[in-house]
Design a protein around this motif. Structure first.
Motif, PDB file in Angstrom:
ATOM      1  N   PRO A 109       6.481  -2.910 -24.696  1.00  0.00           N
ATOM      2  CA  PRO A 109       6.966  -3.216 -23.344  1.00  0.00           C
ATOM      3  C   PRO A 109       8.313  -2.573 -23.037  1.00  0.00           C
ATOM      4  O   PRO A 109       8.559  -2.150 -21.899  1.00  0.00           O
ATOM      5  N   ASP A 110       9.183  -2.490 -24.049  1.00  0.00           N
ATOM      6  CA  ASP A 110      10.511  -1.917 -23.819  1.00  0.00           C
ATOM      7  C   ASP A 110      10.450  -0.424 -23.515  1.00  0.00           C
ATOM      8  O   ASP A 110      11.345   0.127 -22.870  1.00  0.00           O
ATOM      9  N   SER A 111       9.390   0.227 -23.992  1.00  0.00           N
ATOM     10  CA  SER A 111       9.274   1.674 -23.787  1.00  0.00           C
ATOM     11  C   SER A 111       8.561   2.033 -22.491  1.00  0.00           C
ATOM     12  O   SER A 111       8.688   3.151 -21.997  1.00  0.00           O
ATOM     13  N   LEU A 112       7.787   1.083 -21.937  1.00  0.00           N
ATOM     14  CA  LEU A 112       6.913   1.408 -20.811  1.00  0.00           C
ATOM     15  C   LEU A 112       7.710   1.576 -19.524  1.00  0.00           C
ATOM     16  O   LEU A 112       8.452   0.687 -19.113  1.00  0.00           O
ATOM     17  N   GLU A 113       7.498   2.711 -18.884  1.00  0.00           N
ATOM     18  CA  GLU A 113       8.232   3.050 -17.671  1.00  0.00           C
ATOM     19  C   GLU A 113       7.273   3.595 -16.616  1.00  0.00           C
ATOM     20  O   GLU A 113       6.436   4.446 -16.904  1.00  0.00           O
ATOM     21  N   VAL A 114       7.380   3.085 -15.408  1.00  0.00           N
ATOM     22  CA  VAL A 114       6.649   3.635 -14.273  1.00  0.00           C
ATOM     23  C   VAL A 114       7.559   4.666 -13.624  1.00  0.00           C
ATOM     24  O   VAL A 114       8.507   4.315 -12.925  1.00  0.00           O
ATOM     25  N   VAL A 115       7.274   5.934 -13.863  1.00  0.00           N
ATOM     26  CA  VAL A 115       8.185   6.986 -13.405  1.00  0.00           C
ATOM     27  C   VAL A 115       7.854   7.475 -12.004  1.00  0.00           C
ATOM     28  O   VAL A 115       8.659   8.150 -11.368  1.00  0.00           O
ATOM     29  N   ASN A 116       6.661   7.135 -11.535  1.00  0.00           N
ATOM     30  CA  ASN A 116       6.276   7.568 -10.189  1.00  0.00           C
ATOM     31  C   ASN A 116       5.173   6.646  -9.683  1.00  0.00           C
ATOM     32  O   ASN A 116       4.270   6.286 -10.421  1.00  0.00           O
ATOM     33  N   ALA A 117       5.257   6.249  -8.423  1.00  0.00           N
ATOM     34  CA  ALA A 117       4.218   5.418  -7.817  1.00  0.00           C
ATOM     35  C   ALA A 117       4.051   5.854  -6.367  1.00  0.00           C
ATOM     36  O   ALA A 117       5.023   6.058  -5.651  1.00  0.00           O
ATOM     37  N   GLY A 118       2.795   6.033  -5.948  1.00  0.00           N
ATOM     38  CA  GLY A 118       2.551   6.484  -4.591  1.00  0.00           C
ATOM     39  C   GLY A 118       1.096   6.322  -4.216  1.00  0.00           C
ATOM     40  O   GLY A 118       0.385   5.468  -4.757  1.00  0.00           O
ATOM     41  N   VAL A 119       0.645   7.170  -3.297  1.00  0.00           N
ATOM     42  CA  VAL A 119      -0.714   7.097  -2.786  1.00  0.00           C
ATOM     43  C   VAL A 119      -1.309   8.498  -2.750  1.00  0.00           C
ATOM     44  O   VAL A 119      -0.630   9.470  -2.380  1.00  0.00           O
ATOM     45  N   GLN A 120      -2.559   8.615  -3.146  1.00  0.00           N
ATOM     46  CA  GLN A 120      -3.305   9.870  -3.064  1.00  0.00           C
ATOM     47  C   GLN A 120      -4.331   9.735  -1.940  1.00  0.00           C
ATOM     48  O   GLN A 120      -5.138   8.811  -1.943  1.00  0.00           O
ATOM     49  N   LYS A 121      -4.293  10.647  -0.980  1.00  0.00           N
ATOM     50  CA  LYS A 121      -5.232  10.618   0.143  1.00  0.00           C
ATOM     51  C   LYS A 121      -5.897  11.978   0.295  1.00  0.00           C
ATOM     52  O   LYS A 121      -5.254  13.009   0.137  1.00  0.00           O
ATOM     53  N   PHE A 122      -7.183  11.976   0.631  1.00  0.00           N
ATOM     54  CA  PHE A 122      -7.883  13.234   0.907  1.00  0.00           C
ATOM     55  C   PHE A 122      -9.162  12.952   1.677  1.00  0.00           C
ATOM     56  O   PHE A 122      -9.650  11.814   1.728  1.00  0.00           O
ATOM     57  N   GLU A 123      -9.713  14.004   2.259  1.00  0.00           N
ATOM     58  CA  GLU A 123     -10.967  13.917   2.997  1.00  0.00           C
ATOM     59  C   GLU A 123     -12.029  14.706   2.260  1.00  0.00           C
ATOM     60  O   GLU A 123     -11.834  15.882   1.928  1.00  0.00           O
ATOM     61  N   LYS A 124     -13.155  14.086   1.979  1.00  0.00           N
ATOM     62  CA  LYS A 124     -14.254  14.760   1.303  1.00  0.00           C
ATOM     63  C   LYS A 124     -15.054  15.593   2.303  1.00  0.00           C
ATOM     64  O   LYS A 124     -14.856  15.506   3.524  1.00  0.00           O
ATOM     65  N   GLN A 125     -15.975  16.410   1.781  1.00  0.00           N
ATOM     66  CA  GLN A 125     -16.747  17.316   2.636  1.00  0.00           C
ATOM     67  C   GLN A 125     -17.595  16.576   3.661  1.00  0.00           C
ATOM     68  O   GLN A 125     -17.890  17.097   4.729  1.00  0.00           O
ATOM     69  N   ASN A 126     -17.981  15.342   3.339  1.00  0.00           N
ATOM     70  CA  ASN A 126     -18.816  14.579   4.270  1.00  0.00           C
ATOM     71  C   ASN A 126     -17.992  13.862   5.339  1.00  0.00           C
ATOM     72  O   ASN A 126     -18.521  13.074   6.114  1.00  0.00           O
ATOM     73  N   GLY A 127     -16.687  14.131   5.346  1.00  0.00           N
ATOM     74  CA  GLY A 127     -15.820  13.526   6.342  1.00  0.00           C
ATOM     75  C   GLY A 127     -15.264  12.175   5.944  1.00  0.00           C
ATOM     76  O   GLY A 127     -14.492  11.576   6.698  1.00  0.00           O
ATOM     77  N   GLN A 128     -15.631  11.698   4.769  1.00  0.00           N
ATOM     78  CA  GLN A 128     -15.146  10.404   4.303  1.00  0.00           C
ATOM     79  C   GLN A 128     -13.708  10.523   3.813  1.00  0.00           C
ATOM     80  O   GLN A 128     -13.368  11.431   3.053  1.00  0.00           O
TER      81      GLN A 128
END
Length: 221
Positions: free
Chosen positions: A154-173
């Protein structure tokens, strides 16, 4: 018998293949890499898909990757696969090395991983994102042992980046994934689960750059 044993020692078992794909700025432009879905298509295009249409939703692709970012010269993608990728890709440069089974025999590793932190809601059954760095950190610690065979410090665990991934697939979804990069140290507490986690990845969204355990053995005296 002796000769066979010697050949086995001289030819260690290959567990998987690790590749680094380098894409120049021109490659990125020509391939129209703008989001996670376009990266997915580039990586998967390096391999023959051995699955039937019916198997694609049931059988693992045998491919994991992580976007390592880049500089003014190259975009870097780290790939782990159960077979060699094409060594003469149409775009970019690729270097591939075998990963031997002995690499997974250590007890202590440093690690980095990009995950899609999420869990299923008990009432609705929907997959819900885990939000907030401390919540993500606890989510990872809670699953490390039972799901992945790891005892994370636990002492070593670090969240170095947090965000959101967004994209549109070929079917428009439109697809949205939570994304977090974690670093730390772990000991192996269940070798079989650990090996499976390294081979198949951890968490959800593995087709889109999540779940690849990037590990470095820590050798103790």
């Amino acid at each position: 018998m002796v000769a066979m044993a010697r050949r086995k020692r001289m030819n260690p078992e290959i567990f998987a293949y690790a590749s680094m794909l380098l894409l120049s700025r021109e490659d990125v432009r020509v391939l129209k890499i703008r989001d996670a879905y376009s990266l997915h298509k580039v990586v998967y295009g390096l391999f023959e898909d051995r699955r039937s249409k019916e198997e694609k939703s049931l059988v693992s692709s045998g491919i994991l990757y992580a976007d390592k970012g880049g500089d003014i010269h190259f975009r870097k993608l780290l790939i782990l696969s159960d077979r060699r990728p094409h060594q003469t890709p149409q775009f970019g440069k690729i270097e591939t090395r075998p990963v031997f089974s002995s690499f997974l025999n250590c007890d202590h590793y440093l690690f980095e991983v990009i995950v899609n932190p999420s869990k299923r809601d008990n009432h609705s059954g929907k997959i819900m994102p885990v939000i907030g760095r401390e919540n993500i950190r606890q989510w990872f610690l809670d699953r490390a042992g039972d799901s992945w065979g790891l005892s994370v410090s636990p002492d070593s665990l670090e969240v170095v980046n947090a965000g959101v991934q967004k994209f549109e697939k070929q079917n428009g979804q439109f697809i949205t994934h939570g994304s977090a990069t974690l670093k730390g140290e772990f000991h192996v507490v269940d070798r079989e689960r650990f090996v499976k986690s390294f081979k198949n990845g951890i968490g959800r969204g593995k087709a889109f750059g999540f779940g690849l355990l990037q590990i470095v053995p820590v050798l103790t005296k």
